[in-house]
Design a protein around this motif. Structure first.
Motif, PDB file in Angstrom:
ATOM      1  N   UNK A 218       0.830  -1.194   0.000  1.00  0.00           N
ATOM      2  CA  UNK A 218       0.000   0.000   0.000  1.00  0.00           C
ATOM      3  C   UNK A 218       0.865   1.246   0.000  1.00  0.00           C
ATOM      4  N   UNK A 219       0.256   2.349  -0.381  1.00  0.00           N
ATOM      5  CA  UNK A 219       0.966   3.621  -0.465  1.00  0.00           C
ATOM      6  C   UNK A 219       0.194   4.701   0.269  1.00  0.00           C
ATOM      7  N   UNK A 220       0.921   5.612   0.892  1.00  0.00           N
ATOM      8  CA  UNK A 220       0.344   6.841   1.418  1.00  0.00           C
ATOM      9  C   UNK A 220       1.187   7.990   0.902  1.00  0.00           C
ATOM     10  N   UNK A 221       0.520   9.050   0.453  1.00  0.00           N
ATOM     11  CA  UNK A 221       1.202  10.237  -0.055  1.00  0.00           C
ATOM     12  C   UNK A 221       0.826  11.422   0.828  1.00  0.00           C
ATOM     13  N   UNK A 222       1.821  12.211   1.208  1.00  0.00           N
ATOM     14  CA  UNK A 222       1.587  13.387   2.042  1.00  0.00           C
ATOM     15  C   UNK A 222       2.834  14.258   1.988  1.00  0.00           C
ATOM     16  N   UNK A 223       2.748  15.447   2.574  1.00  0.00           N
ATOM     17  CA  UNK A 223       3.939  16.270   2.654  1.00  0.00           C
ATOM     18  C   UNK A 223       4.988  15.585   3.526  1.00  0.00           C
ATOM     19  N   UNK A 224       6.233  15.971   3.310  1.00  0.00           N
ATOM     20  CA  UNK A 224       7.358  15.257   3.919  1.00  0.00           C
ATOM     21  C   UNK A 224       7.300  15.175   5.437  1.00  0.00           C
ATOM     22  N   UNK A 225       6.798  16.213   6.101  1.00  0.00           N
ATOM     23  CA  UNK A 225       6.763  16.149   7.573  1.00  0.00           C
ATOM     24  C   UNK A 225       5.787  15.093   8.062  1.00  0.00           C
ATOM     25  N   UNK A 226       4.683  14.917   7.335  1.00  0.00           N
ATOM     26  CA  UNK A 226       3.739  13.859   7.694  1.00  0.00           C
ATOM     27  C   UNK A 226       4.315  12.481   7.413  1.00  0.00           C
ATOM     28  N   UNK A 227       4.965  12.331   6.265  1.00  0.00           N
ATOM     29  CA  UNK A 227       5.577  11.035   5.940  1.00  0.00           C
ATOM     30  C   UNK A 227       6.669  10.698   6.954  1.00  0.00           C
ATOM     31  N   UNK A 228       7.365  11.697   7.437  1.00  0.00           N
ATOM     32  CA  UNK A 228       8.374  11.458   8.463  1.00  0.00           C
ATOM     33  C   UNK A 228       7.780  10.816   9.710  1.00  0.00           C
ATOM     34  N   UNK A 229       6.555  11.187  10.050  1.00  0.00           N
ATOM     35  CA  UNK A 229       5.888  10.577  11.203  1.00  0.00           C
ATOM     36  C   UNK A 229       5.542   9.117  10.923  1.00  0.00           C
ATOM     37  N   UNK A 230       5.081   8.825   9.715  1.00  0.00           N
ATOM     38  CA  UNK A 230       4.810   7.429   9.346  1.00  0.00           C
ATOM     39  C   UNK A 230       6.079   6.587   9.501  1.00  0.00           C
ATOM     40  N   UNK A 231       7.193   7.106   8.980  1.00  0.00           N
ATOM     41  CA  UNK A 231       8.456   6.359   9.040  1.00  0.00           C
ATOM     42  C   UNK A 231       8.965   6.219  10.478  1.00  0.00           C
ATOM     43  N   UNK A 232       8.620   7.166  11.315  1.00  0.00           N
ATOM     44  CA  UNK A 232       9.032   7.137  12.711  1.00  0.00           C
ATOM     45  C   UNK A 232       8.326   6.025  13.481  1.00  0.00           C
ATOM     46  N   UNK A 233       7.053   5.780  13.161  1.00  0.00           N
ATOM     47  CA  UNK A 233       6.228   4.865  13.939  1.00  0.00           C
ATOM     48  C   UNK A 233       6.181   3.453  13.355  1.00  0.00           C
ATOM     49  N   UNK A 234       6.373   3.304  12.068  1.00  0.00           N
ATOM     50  CA  UNK A 234       6.250   1.996  11.428  1.00  0.00           C
ATOM     51  C   UNK A 234       7.286   1.014  11.975  1.00  0.00           C
ATOM     52  N   UNK A 235       7.028  -0.272  11.756  1.00  0.00           N
ATOM     53  CA  UNK A 235       8.025  -1.280  12.109  1.00  0.00           C
ATOM     54  C   UNK A 235       9.233  -1.137  11.184  1.00  0.00           C
ATOM     55  N   UNK A 236      10.438  -1.484  11.665  1.00  0.00           N
ATOM     56  CA  UNK A 236      11.656  -1.176  10.901  1.00  0.00           C
ATOM     57  C   UNK A 236      11.675  -1.720   9.476  1.00  0.00           C
ATOM     58  N   UNK A 237      11.322  -2.980   9.283  1.00  0.00           N
ATOM     59  CA  UNK A 237      11.388  -3.591   7.951  1.00  0.00           C
ATOM     60  C   UNK A 237       9.986  -4.020   7.542  1.00  0.00           C
ATOM     61  N   UNK A 238       9.114  -3.058   7.342  1.00  0.00           N
ATOM     62  CA  UNK A 238       7.697  -3.357   7.166  1.00  0.00           C
ATOM     63  C   UNK A 238       7.343  -3.878   5.776  1.00  0.00           C
TER      64      UNK A 238
END
Length: 353
Positions: A218-238
């Protein structure tokens, strides 16, 4: 109404979170040939190595096709991972709430329930049209997210773009627009408007037009600061290596995907027209997706009859505004003809079979 500062929207513990740092993160940007950092088995290449935790090569290939920057892309284990993440990032359990159209994709409510977040459905009208005012009126100071799906599932129709823009422009929180079926629609996708709307998260998937439901990307598109939050919370090798490889291969087949979409749209129009002529059909609703919703006479009985004949559609009769409705996915011409033939036989037998 402008978006609240991001720090006010994000859960305090998430804002303060120090994410897990994987072995691959720590030497990012350095060319290396000897890997003795991650306790991997040195044999069975390439599957012995952990995958790229941020899927950077895949995002670079995907970005120009989607009209976004690589930093505006989050990739996850199906769109469901991104849906769950927005709850975990923004919604304080037992305190915050989210607003969504109804009927719509069921995972929004499932994720709300899992995360113990109040879910406020707002009914579309009887033709599944959106009223932005009603959606905004359901929100209050504790509403962190609004969900809209266009083309909508299970109704199949595009939501009015002007009404959607009113929601995005007048809600101070985060608006999630699910465009899983956008490849089948003539409406301009909202993912091309990210720089205009800092509070917008747009979902997409490889499961529909790209014919890759089995790889779960799946994909999510957003401005970089929002995507940074996704990357912060996701599991490391998702996203695993096999999924990344298959997705990259699919990107090289984008012209095949365009052909598939054209064939499916042609088949959709033909099947909808034929379905409308069936004696069992009460109404076929307009569709901008690769499926359509139809009201039939006695949906439970028709559904059971189709199952007995090895044909599976989706019975949506118990979903709001969808009484006696079946949702029908467009298949191959042979599959579509099988469905129509069975329903013609159902008419001939008076539904007794």
């Amino acid at each position: 109404m402008s978006m609240k500062p991001l720090q006010q929207l994000v859960r305090p513990n998430i804002w303060a979170l120090k994410p897990y740092s994987s072995a691959r993160d720590e030497y990012h940007g350095v060319e290396a040939s000897v890997f003795l950092d991650a306790n991997e088995n040195p044999y069975n290449a390439p599957y012995n190595r952990y995958p790229d935790p941020l899927q950077e090569d895949l995002k670079k290939a995907l970005a120009p096709l989607k009209g976004v920057r690589p930093g505006q892309i989050f990739l996850g284990n199906g769109s469901d991972e991104a849906i769950d993440l927005v709850f975990r990032i923004f919604c304080e359990p037992k305190e915050d709430n989210v607003v969504a159209i109804a009927p719509t994709y069921g995972m929004y409510k499932v994720c709300a329930d899992i995360n113990n977040v109040a879910y406020r459905p707002v009914s579309l009208d009887e033709d599944f049209r959106l009223d932005a005012g009603k959606l905004l009126a359901a929100a209050d100071g504790r509403t962190k997210l609004i969900f809209m799906c266009s083309p909508n599932n299970p109704s199949g129709n595009d939501l009015d773009r002007g009404e959607m823009e009113k929601v995005i422009e007048n809600f101070p929180g985060v608006v999630v627009v699910d465009e899983a079926y956008a490849d089948f629609s003539a409406q301009k996708p909202f993912r091309t408007e990210l720089d205009r709307y800092p509070n917008l998260v747009v979902l997409n998937t490889f499961s529909k037009a790209w014919g890759s439901a089995g790889i779960r990307l799946g994909m999510a598109f957003a401005q970089e600061d929002l995507i940074g939050l996704f990357n912060k919370v996701k599991y490391p090798y998702n996203v695993n290596q096999l999924t990344q490889q298959q997705a990259a291969e699919m990107l090289s087949k984008r012209f095949d995907v365009e052909k598939w979409v054209k064939v499916l749209l042609r088949e959709r129009d033909q099947v909808m027209a034929a379905f409308a002529e069936l004696d069992v059909c009460g109404k076929v609703f307009p569709s901008d997706a690769n499926f359509f919703l139809a009201r039939v006479k006695g949906a439970d009985a028709v559904y059971a009859y189709l199952v007995r004949n090895g044909i599976i559609v989706r019975n949506r009769s118990r979903v709001e505004l969808c009484g006696d409705c079946l949702r029908v996915t467009i298949g191959t011409p042979q599959e579509n003809n099988c469905l129509l033939g069975a329903l013609r036989a159902y008419k001939a037998e008076g539904g007794s079979r």
